[in-house]
Design a protein around this motif. Structure first.
Motif, PDB file in Angstrom:
ATOM      1  N   ILE A  17       4.271   5.401  -5.585  1.00 39.29           N
ATOM      2  CA  ILE A  17       4.186   5.434  -7.048  1.00 39.29           C
ATOM      3  C   ILE A  17       3.259   6.559  -7.496  1.00 39.29           C
ATOM      4  CG2 ILE A  17       3.360   4.155  -9.059  1.00 39.29           C
ATOM      5  CD1 ILE A  17       4.165   1.584  -7.436  1.00 39.29           C
ATOM      6  N   TRP A  18       2.104   6.644  -6.846  1.00 41.30           N
ATOM      7  CA  TRP A  18       1.135   7.699  -7.191  1.00 41.30           C
ATOM      8  C   TRP A  18       1.718   9.083  -6.923  1.00 41.30           C
ATOM      9  CZ3 TRP A  18      -1.683  11.171  -3.966  1.00 41.30           C
ATOM     10  CH2 TRP A  18      -2.701  11.866  -4.629  1.00 41.30           C
ATOM     11  N   SER A  19       2.451   9.210  -5.818  1.00 41.95           N
ATOM     12  CA  SER A  19       3.057  10.507  -5.474  1.00 41.95           C
ATOM     13  C   SER A  19       4.078  10.934  -6.520  1.00 41.95           C
ATOM     14  CB  SER A  19       3.718  10.432  -4.091  1.00 41.95           C
ATOM     15  OG  SER A  19       2.761  10.134  -3.101  1.00 41.95           O
ATOM     16  N   ILE A  20       4.838   9.978  -7.022  1.00 44.09           N
ATOM     17  CA  ILE A  20       5.801  10.286  -8.082  1.00 44.09           C
ATOM     18  C   ILE A  20       5.066  10.780  -9.325  1.00 44.09           C
ATOM     19  CG2 ILE A  20       7.505   9.292  -9.665  1.00 44.09           C
ATOM     20  CD1 ILE A  20       8.256   7.358  -7.374  1.00 44.09           C
ATOM     21  N   PHE A  21       4.012  10.058  -9.684  1.00 43.22           N
ATOM     22  CA  PHE A  21       3.234  10.451 -10.853  1.00 43.22           C
ATOM     23  C   PHE A  21       2.598  11.825 -10.671  1.00 43.22           C
ATOM     24  CE2 PHE A  21      -1.095  10.499 -12.725  1.00 43.22           C
ATOM     25  CZ  PHE A  21      -0.729  10.583 -14.062  1.00 43.22           C
ATOM     26  N   ALA A  22       2.069  12.096  -9.465  1.00 43.27           N
ATOM     27  CA  ALA A  22       1.345  13.344  -9.200  1.00 43.27           C
ATOM     28  C   ALA A  22       2.248  14.468  -8.711  1.00 43.27           C
ATOM     29  CB  ALA A  22       0.243  13.090  -8.172  1.00 43.27           C
ATOM     30  N   SER A  23       3.558  14.252  -8.695  1.00 40.83           N
ATOM     31  CA  SER A  23       4.479  15.240  -8.123  1.00 40.83           C
ATOM     32  C   SER A  23       4.381  16.635  -8.740  1.00 40.83           C
ATOM     33  CB  SER A  23       5.918  14.723  -8.216  1.00 40.83           C
ATOM     34  OG  SER A  23       6.287  14.478  -9.565  1.00 40.83           O
ATOM     35  N   PRO A  24       4.131  16.800 -10.053  1.00 40.00           N
ATOM     36  CA  PRO A  24       3.983  18.168 -10.569  1.00 40.00           C
ATOM     37  C   PRO A  24       2.847  18.945  -9.894  1.00 40.00           C
ATOM     38  CG  PRO A  24       4.303  16.629 -12.374  1.00 40.00           C
ATOM     39  CD  PRO A  24       4.090  15.805 -11.151  1.00 40.00           C
ATOM     40  N   TYR A  25       1.812  18.243  -9.503  1.00 40.68           N
ATOM     41  CA  TYR A  25       0.674  18.893  -8.830  1.00 40.68           C
ATOM     42  C   TYR A  25       1.062  19.345  -7.427  1.00 40.68           C
ATOM     43  CZ  TYR A  25      -3.874  19.257  -6.457  1.00 40.68           C
ATOM     44  OH  TYR A  25      -4.950  19.691  -5.717  1.00 40.68           O
ATOM     45  N   GLY A  36      -0.381  -6.486 -10.028  1.00 41.39           N
ATOM     46  CA  GLY A  36      -1.707  -6.387 -10.634  1.00 41.39           C
ATOM     47  C   GLY A  36      -2.300  -5.003 -10.466  1.00 41.39           C
ATOM     48  N   SER A  37      -2.101  -4.403  -9.301  1.00 41.95           N
ATOM     49  CA  SER A  37      -2.622  -3.054  -9.029  1.00 41.95           C
ATOM     50  C   SER A  37      -1.948  -2.015  -9.910  1.00 41.95           C
ATOM     51  CB  SER A  37      -2.409  -2.715  -7.552  1.00 41.95           C
ATOM     52  OG  SER A  37      -3.060  -3.654  -6.729  1.00 41.95           O
ATOM     53  N   ILE A  38      -0.634  -2.103 -10.043  1.00 46.02           N
ATOM     54  CA  ILE A  38       0.105  -1.176 -10.907  1.00 46.02           C
ATOM     55  C   ILE A  38      -0.371  -1.295 -12.346  1.00 46.02           C
ATOM     56  CG2 ILE A  38       2.374  -0.627 -11.876  1.00 46.02           C
ATOM     57  CD1 ILE A  38       3.572  -1.564  -9.189  1.00 46.02           C
ATOM     58  N   THR A  39      -0.572  -2.534 -12.791  1.00 51.09           N
ATOM     59  CA  THR A  39      -0.993  -2.766 -14.169  1.00 51.09           C
ATOM     60  C   THR A  39      -2.327  -2.108 -14.463  1.00 51.09           C
ATOM     61  OG1 THR A  39       0.183  -4.883 -14.221  1.00 51.09           O
ATOM     62  CG2 THR A  39      -1.523  -4.548 -15.871  1.00 51.09           C
ATOM     63  N   PHE A  40      -3.275  -2.234 -13.539  1.00 51.31           N
ATOM     64  CA  PHE A  40      -4.596  -1.661 -13.788  1.00 51.31           C
ATOM     65  C   PHE A  40      -4.608  -0.149 -13.611  1.00 51.31           C
ATOM     66  CE2 PHE A  40      -9.099  -0.798 -12.414  1.00 51.31           C
ATOM     67  CZ  PHE A  40      -9.635  -0.917 -13.686  1.00 51.31           C
ATOM     68  N   MET A  41      -3.952   0.375 -12.589  1.00 46.22           N
ATOM     69  CA  MET A  41      -4.030   1.810 -12.323  1.00 46.22           C
ATOM     70  C   MET A  41      -3.375   2.642 -13.430  1.00 46.22           C
ATOM     71  SD  MET A  41      -1.272   2.328  -9.190  1.00 46.22           S
ATOM     72  CE  MET A  41      -1.619   4.065  -8.889  1.00 46.22           C
ATOM     73  N   PHE A  42      -2.454   2.027 -14.185  1.00 46.91           N
ATOM     74  CA  PHE A  42      -1.833   2.743 -15.298  1.00 46.91           C
ATOM     75  C   PHE A  42      -2.048   2.018 -16.628  1.00 46.91           C
ATOM     76  CE2 PHE A  42       1.062   4.437 -11.849  1.00 46.91           C
ATOM     77  CZ  PHE A  42       0.508   5.707 -11.866  1.00 46.91           C
ATOM     78  N   CYS A  43      -3.154   1.299 -16.736  1.00 51.28           N
ATOM     79  CA  CYS A  43      -3.471   0.659 -18.015  1.00 51.28           C
ATOM     80  C   CYS A  43      -3.892   1.715 -19.030  1.00 51.28           C
ATOM     81  CB  CYS A  43      -4.571  -0.393 -17.842  1.00 51.28           C
ATOM     82  SG  CYS A  43      -6.226   0.276 -17.564  1.00 51.28           S
ATOM     83  N   GLY A  44      -3.963   1.318 -20.289  1.00 49.23           N
ATOM     84  CA  GLY A  44      -4.240   2.277 -21.347  1.00 49.23           C
ATOM     85  C   GLY A  44      -5.508   3.069 -21.135  1.00 49.23           C
ATOM     86  N   PHE A  45      -6.593   2.401 -20.808  1.00 56.63           N
ATOM     87  CA  PHE A  45      -7.882   3.070 -20.652  1.00 56.63           C
ATOM     88  C   PHE A  45      -7.841   4.114 -19.548  1.00 56.63           C
ATOM     89  CE2 PHE A  45     -12.156   3.624 -19.038  1.00 56.63           C
ATOM     90  CZ  PHE A  45     -12.955   3.629 -20.174  1.00 56.63           C
ATOM     91  N   LEU A  46      -7.344   3.735 -18.365  1.00 54.38           N
ATOM     92  CA  LEU A  46      -7.338   4.675 -17.248  1.00 54.38           C
ATOM     93  C   LEU A  46      -6.458   5.886 -17.524  1.00 54.38           C
ATOM     94  CD1 LEU A  46      -8.667   2.275 -15.540  1.00 54.38           C
ATOM     95  CD2 LEU A  46      -7.597   3.421 -13.607  1.00 54.38           C
ATOM     96  N   VAL A  82       0.850  -1.198   0.000  1.00 58.58           N
ATOM     97  CA  VAL A  82       0.000   0.000   0.000  1.00 58.58           C
ATOM     98  C   VAL A  82       0.882   1.244   0.000  1.00 58.58           C
ATOM     99  CG1 VAL A  82      -1.726   1.312   1.286  1.00 58.58           C
ATOM    100  CG2 VAL A  82      -1.892  -1.187   1.157  1.00 58.58           C
ATOM    101  N   PHE A  83       1.930   1.232   0.824  1.00 58.57           N
ATOM    102  CA  PHE A  83       2.862   2.360   0.834  1.00 58.57           C
ATOM    103  C   PHE A  83       3.544   2.510  -0.524  1.00 58.57           C
ATOM    104  CE2 PHE A  83       3.166   1.283   5.535  1.00 58.57           C
ATOM    105  CZ  PHE A  83       2.305   2.309   5.903  1.00 58.57           C
ATOM    106  N   ALA A  84       3.832   1.372  -1.151  1.00 59.15           N
ATOM    107  CA  ALA A  84       4.454   1.411  -2.476  1.00 59.15           C
ATOM    108  C   ALA A  84       3.516   2.052  -3.493  1.00 59.15           C
ATOM    109  CB  ALA A  84       4.831   0.002  -2.922  1.00 59.15           C
ATOM    110  N   LEU A  85       2.233   1.706  -3.435  1.00 62.11           N
ATOM    111  CA  LEU A  85       1.255   2.308  -4.355  1.00 62.11           C
ATOM    112  C   LEU A  85       1.138   3.816  -4.124  1.00 62.11           C
ATOM    113  CD1 LEU A  85      -1.614  -0.352  -4.340  1.00 62.11           C
ATOM    114  CD2 LEU A  85      -0.134   0.239  -6.264  1.00 62.11           C
ATOM    115  N   LEU A  86       1.136   4.213  -2.854  1.00 67.05           N
ATOM    116  CA  LEU A  86       1.077   5.644  -2.537  1.00 67.05           C
ATOM    117  C   LEU A  86       2.320   6.372  -3.039  1.00 67.05           C
ATOM    118  CD1 LEU A  86      -0.398   5.476   1.086  1.00 67.05           C
ATOM    119  CD2 LEU A  86      -1.558   6.295  -0.972  1.00 67.05           C
TER     120      LEU A  86
END
Length: 752
Positions: free
Chosen positions: A17-25, A153-163, A11-15
């Motif tokens: 990863i998301w923080s890295i992605f959202a860092s410009p914000y 599996g979580s990483i794959t879905f949260m950054f899949c093409g559609f999302l 869970v911390f890893a997902l947070l």
């Protein structure tokens, strides 16, 4: 602390990863909104050199023209304590809440009451991948998948093409993010049917429908129902199955507050008759599941085939390989079988095949009128789950040294990728300049596949006990890198100051508009965001009759409405008549377009050589003209004709002999006597005009008809002097009510 971290480290890893992605914000005060695209491509900003900034992604026009302005209007109305049922600023009035993508009931709208609008928007957009990742992890752990498997599996879905491609909209991606949460609730309920889990299922369904995209939520509902059926068949627990089905139905019932108004709008809109399999994915495009930019990318301006966003099925080469590995051990009642069948079914329904043609021919509401390729998100989700299973299967094979079957799978994939390389440069299936683009974007998937294969084969030689754990960690890291690279490439982050900057011509329009409307070379983003009433609009869910009225102005005879777009042709034979009847008193003109055939001729003169329109504002880029011939938005009529046949109404309205300024066309008897010529002294004054309530005072020497040039819609009601009266459809798609002689107070109000 170490024990706590050991338990929740994914869970911390997902947070993280998301923080890295959202860092410009968070670090640079930038928002995930295509502001540079807006300012470089959309009028009036595109005319100013100060906004000529390099554009990252020019494939997000609907965010600018629809989603962001709609959200702005929604929040402004909610903050006033109003339910935004109606948007009076586009299409001469159109349902707003019923549009579905406006997401009026989304609980995430609360963010806009806590944060400034632009900051709340940014957080809303960024929440969808985070929720998708966390909910997927929750489900995968409930499916008894290991923490590393659940993480990949979580990483794959949260950054899949559609999302990723739909993330900037904040609707489609959010609507599908609740799928794993709904499945978690079902899995939990079958394990032990507690009230909390059942309510969680109901809430998950409702939150999806409230997120703003009916098609996606419908796919989610079908998937969830299929999972309930599968679990019921394998568990054979009828009592629990009925409870879960009841929770599913409750979720749909809760959602009806959004679904029912939308269905009513759908039936009267252009979208209800758009049956086409346009947008289905060609088979050869499936290579983008592992190499998303094989056919180029709109961000780098080198895409040359199809629709990148609509066909986005990317999950990555490593998750795809793991999904294949997961199928090496599968049983008839295995949950993996469910995810395999749903994933394959989604692909088949997304592809351009005879099955897709059959679906269109069935003319099913929504399913047959929406872009079919979007169902590919169910493939992405199913194979993300299979990838999670696959990582656990790989670890089991590594420990038991049973790598033969895995090596066969990887060898098959390597041969396939090698064949693609041959097709590009030996068989030359495409021009060399395109082959180079495809090859460049195939390098990383090829490298990842080869590295994965080598690392797995090395296990035969390496006896180090920790090697399997290191290998799995490397695969997770490579998956993360590949997915994050894809997401960061697509999502634009821009400075807050660049989002809808107000320029002088917009301020001038707001000053001059009064109770009239504006018309010119600008899009629907202007009218709704700045509350400038317009006669045009962009959205398939608009009144079909209104579209027919505007299209028929070209020749004066019936013409069908245009898909998604209600636009008055600048050179239409009866453009003047439409502008006048709809109360367009301000004309927006680009100075550089003067004399051009694509511009509305604000420079034209009457038979006495006098200009028809007068300049009321001018800068070095734009002019605003006053249309002195425009009728007031509210006007009293005393003469009418009754015509019931649609095409005859159009024909009469655009007849050169028809006096539209003094005669209304009605479809039923108003109960008053026509008067010709009309009395000279009468008055209709708009006292207050709000999106869902309009008050007009009239003074009339005799009974007449109060005409309001707003779109007719059944949910609008009217009272005259406190007494309910019927709103009559006038001039094909507008409104009129009978009023008595003397002083009257007329109230139009939106009501369920």
């Amino acid at each position: 602390m170490n024990k706590y971290f050991s338990k929740f480290w994914p869970v911390f890893a997902l947070l993280l990863i998301w923080s890295i992605f959202a860092s410009p914000y968070f670090l640079k005060s930038q928002v995930p909104y295509p502001a540079t695209f807006q300012n470089s491509f959309f009028s009036p900003w595109s005319a100013y050199d100060q906004y000529a900034i390099p554009v990252k992604n020019n494939a997000l026009s609907d965010v600018v023209t629809q989603i962001y302005p709609w959200k702005h209007f929604t929040i402004e109305e909610l903050k006033k304590g109003n339910i935004p049922w109606w948007n009076p600023y586009s299409f001469s009035g159109n349902p707003h809440l019923a549009d579905f993508q406006t997401a009026v009931f989304s609980p995430f709208n609360l963010l806009f009451f806590i944060l400034p609008f632009i900051n709340a928007w940014g957080l809303l957009i960024l929440l969808s991948p985070l929720l998708a990742g966390l909910f997927t992890y929750l489900l995968l752990r409930e499916l008894k998948i290991s923490k590393p498997g659940s993480l990949i599996g979580s990483i794959t879905f949260m950054f899949c093409g559609f999302l990723v491609v739909w993330m900037p909209y904040g609707t489609l991606s959010m609507a599908i993010a609740f799928l794993p949460l709904a499945l978690y609730a079902i899995e939990k309920s079958f394990e032990r049917p507690k009230l909390f889990a059942l309510l969680l299922l109901s809430i998950s369904l409702a939150l999806s429908f409230f997120s703003g995209h009916f098609q996606t939520s419908l796919y989610l509902s079908i998937y969830v129902l299929a999972f309930i059926c599968f679990k019921s068949a394998t568990s054979k627990n009828t009592k629990t199955s009925l409870k879960i089905l009841g929770a599913f139905i409750l979720g749909i019932i809760i959602s009806l507050i959004q679904i029912l108004p939308s269905l009513q709008l759908y039936k009267s809109s252009v979208r209800s008759e758009l049956f086409s399999n346009e947008g289905a994915i060609p088979f050869h495009y499936l290579i983008t599941v592992i190499a998303p930019d094989f056919y180029g990318n709109p961000v780098t301006r080198n895409d040359w085939i199809g629709n990148y966003a609509e066909w986005a099925g990317f999950i990555g080469i490593i998750p795809f390989s793991l999904a294949c590995i997961s199928l090496l051990k599968i049983k008839s009642k295995d949950k993996k079988l469910f995810f395999l069948l749903t994933g394959v079914s989604a692909i088949l329904l997304a592809l351009d095949t005879s099955l897709q043609t059959l679906l269109v021919n069935l003319k099913l509401p929504v399913l047959s009128t929406s872009i079919p390729s979007r169902i590919i998100v169910l493939f992405s989700f199913s194979f993300a789950v299979l990838a999670a299973y696959g990582l656990d299967s790989l670890r089991e094979f590594l420990e038991k040294k049973g790598l033969k079957k895995i090596i066969i799978i990887l060898t098959s994939e390597i041969c396939f990728v090698f064949f693609i390389w041959l097709a590009l440069f030996i068989f030359k299936v495409m021009p060399i300049e395109k082959a180079i683009i495809a090859a460049r974007n195939l390098v990383i998937p090829t490298a990842l596949l080869l590295i994965m294969s080598v690392l797995i084969i090395l296990k035969i030689k390496i006896k180090w006990k920790l090697y399997p754990a290191v290998l799995l960690s490397v695969l997770i890291l490579f998956t993360l890198t590949d997915s994050l690279r894809f997401a960061q490439k697509w999502i634009p982050f821009n400075s807050e100051e660049l989002v809808f900057p107000e320029v002088p011509v917009i301020s001038a329009m707001k000053k001059e508009i009064g109770n009239g409307r504006v018309y010119g070379k600008f899009g629907s983003y202007i009218d709704t965001y700045y509350r400038l009433p317009s006669i045009e609009g962009y959205d398939p869910l608009y009144s079909q009759r209104y579209g027919e009225l505007l299209e028929s102005a070209k020749k004066g005879s019936y013409q069908p409405a245009v898909k998604s777009l209600a636009v008055l042709d600048k050179n239409a034979k009866y453009a003047d008549r439409v502008l006048d009847i709809l109360g367009v008193n301000v004309l927006f003109h680009v100075i550089g377009d003067t004399g051009k055939e694509w511009a509305y001729p604000v420079w034209k003169k009457d038979i006495n050589n006098n200009y028809l329109y007068s300049v009321i504002y001018q800068d070095n880029k734009f002019q605003l003209y006053r249309n002195n011939q425009a009728l007031p938005r509210a006007k009293l009529y005393y003469n009418y004709e009754i015509i019931k046949e649609d095409k005859e109404i159009i024909k009469r309205f655009y007849s050169d002999k028809f006096d539209f300024r003094n005669i209304l066309i009605l479809e039923e008897d108003p109960g008053i006597k026509a008067k010709n010529p009309p009395p000279k002294k009468s008055q209709a004054a708009i006292i207050s005009y709000e999106p869902t309530k309009i008050t007009i005072n009239t003074i009339s020497p005799q009974p007449g008809l109060l005409f309001l040039s707003d779109n007719y819609y059944p949910q609008w009601k009217a009272k005259v002097n406190g007494k309910e009266v019927k709103i009559l459809r006038a001039d094909y798609t507008l409104r009129a009510v009978p009023v008595p002689a003397g002083h009257s107070r007329v109230e139009f109000y939106y009501s369920l």
